[in-house]
Motif scaffolding. Structure first.
Motif, PDB file in Angstrom:
ATOM      1  N   GLY A  54       0.727  -1.114   0.068  1.00  0.00           N
ATOM      2  CA  GLY A  54       0.074  -0.041  -0.019  1.00  0.00           C
ATOM      3  C   GLY A  54       0.719   1.150  -0.045  1.00  0.00           C
ATOM      4  O   GLY A  54       0.197   2.277   0.018  1.00  0.00           O
ATOM      5  N   GLY A  55       2.143   1.103   0.109  1.00  0.00           N
ATOM      6  CA  GLY A  55       3.131   2.194  -0.032  1.00  0.00           C
ATOM      7  C   GLY A  55       3.610   2.727   1.289  1.00  0.00           C
ATOM      8  O   GLY A  55       4.194   3.792   1.397  1.00  0.00           O
ATOM      9  N   ARG A  56       3.334   2.119   2.184  1.00  0.00           N
ATOM     10  CA  ARG A  56       3.716   2.398   3.579  1.00  0.00           C
ATOM     11  C   ARG A  56       5.245   2.299   3.571  1.00  0.00           C
ATOM     12  O   ARG A  56       5.597   1.224   3.333  1.00  0.00           O
ATOM     13  CB  ARG A  56       3.012   1.835   4.873  1.00  0.00           C
ATOM     14  CG  ARG A  56       3.710   2.377   6.270  1.00  0.00           C
ATOM     15  CD  ARG A  56       2.720   1.812   7.286  1.00  0.00           C
ATOM     16  NE  ARG A  56       1.332   2.199   7.378  1.00  0.00           N
ATOM     17  CZ  ARG A  56       0.324   1.811   8.188  1.00  0.00           C
ATOM     18  NH1 ARG A  56       0.620   0.747   8.938  1.00  0.00           N
ATOM     19  NH2 ARG A  56      -0.816   2.288   8.123  1.00  0.00           N
ATOM     20  N   THR A  57       5.956   3.248   4.194  1.00  0.00           N
ATOM     21  CA  THR A  57       7.494   3.020   4.150  1.00  0.00           C
ATOM     22  C   THR A  57       8.088   3.165   5.573  1.00  0.00           C
ATOM     23  O   THR A  57       7.476   3.595   6.555  1.00  0.00           O
ATOM     24  CB  THR A  57       8.238   4.343   3.387  1.00  0.00           C
ATOM     25  OG1 THR A  57       7.838   5.335   3.931  1.00  0.00           O
ATOM     26  CG2 THR A  57       7.776   4.002   1.837  1.00  0.00           C
ATOM     27  N   ASN A  58       9.257   2.682   5.627  1.00  0.00           N
ATOM     28  CA  ASN A  58       9.925   2.485   6.855  1.00  0.00           C
ATOM     29  C   ASN A  58      11.402   2.495   6.745  1.00  0.00           C
ATOM     30  O   ASN A  58      11.927   1.853   5.589  1.00  0.00           O
ATOM     31  CB  ASN A  58       9.825   1.221   7.801  1.00  0.00           C
ATOM     32  CG  ASN A  58      10.208   0.947   8.992  1.00  0.00           C
ATOM     33  OD1 ASN A  58      10.702   1.940   9.788  1.00  0.00           O
ATOM     34  ND2 ASN A  58      10.944  -0.006   9.199  1.00  0.00           N
TER      35      ASN A  58
END
Length: 121
Positions: A54-58
């Motif tokens: 979904g495009g969530r980054t870390n």
């Protein structure tokens, strides 16, 4: 079977930029998280950045503000844009992908073969 092929590594001067790419191919139904790890000589492998479907980054604290991870779901490809590179960024960079080969199966983590990034000071 699933293959991850990395490209874009090389030698760059401190302060420069590189863009890594990693394309997944093979028996792929869906890909969940994708990411980049690195391992410097004599050190443990560490997470650099990760991105969900979904495009969530870390990001690792050491690369925040300098590196950007992105992905093209249509191409099953993940990218790592690395700016303001430092000598401490020198390492072999590995991409990973959590892949389900068929509908309803569990996800398996696959690794690329690694690409060398060398930053000269």
């Amino acid at each position: 079977q699933v293959q991850l092929v990395e490209s874009g590594g090389g030698l760059v001067q401190a302060g420069g930029s590189l863009r890594l790419s990693c394309a997944a191919s093979g028996s792929i139904f869906s890909i969940n998280a994708m990411g980049w790890y690195r391992q410097a000589p004599g050190k443990q492998r560490e997470l650099v950045a990760a991105i969900t479907s979904g495009g969530r980054t870390n990001y690792a604290d050491s690369v925040k503000g300098r590196f950007t991870i992105s992905r093209d779901n249509a191409k099953n490809t993940v990218y790592l844009q690395m700016n303001s590179l430092k000598s401490v960024d020198t390492a072999v960079y590995y991409c990973t992908a959590d892949v389900a080969s068929t509908s309803g199966t569990y996800y398996t983590t696959y690794w690329g073969q690694g690409t060398q990034v060398t930053v000269s000071s």
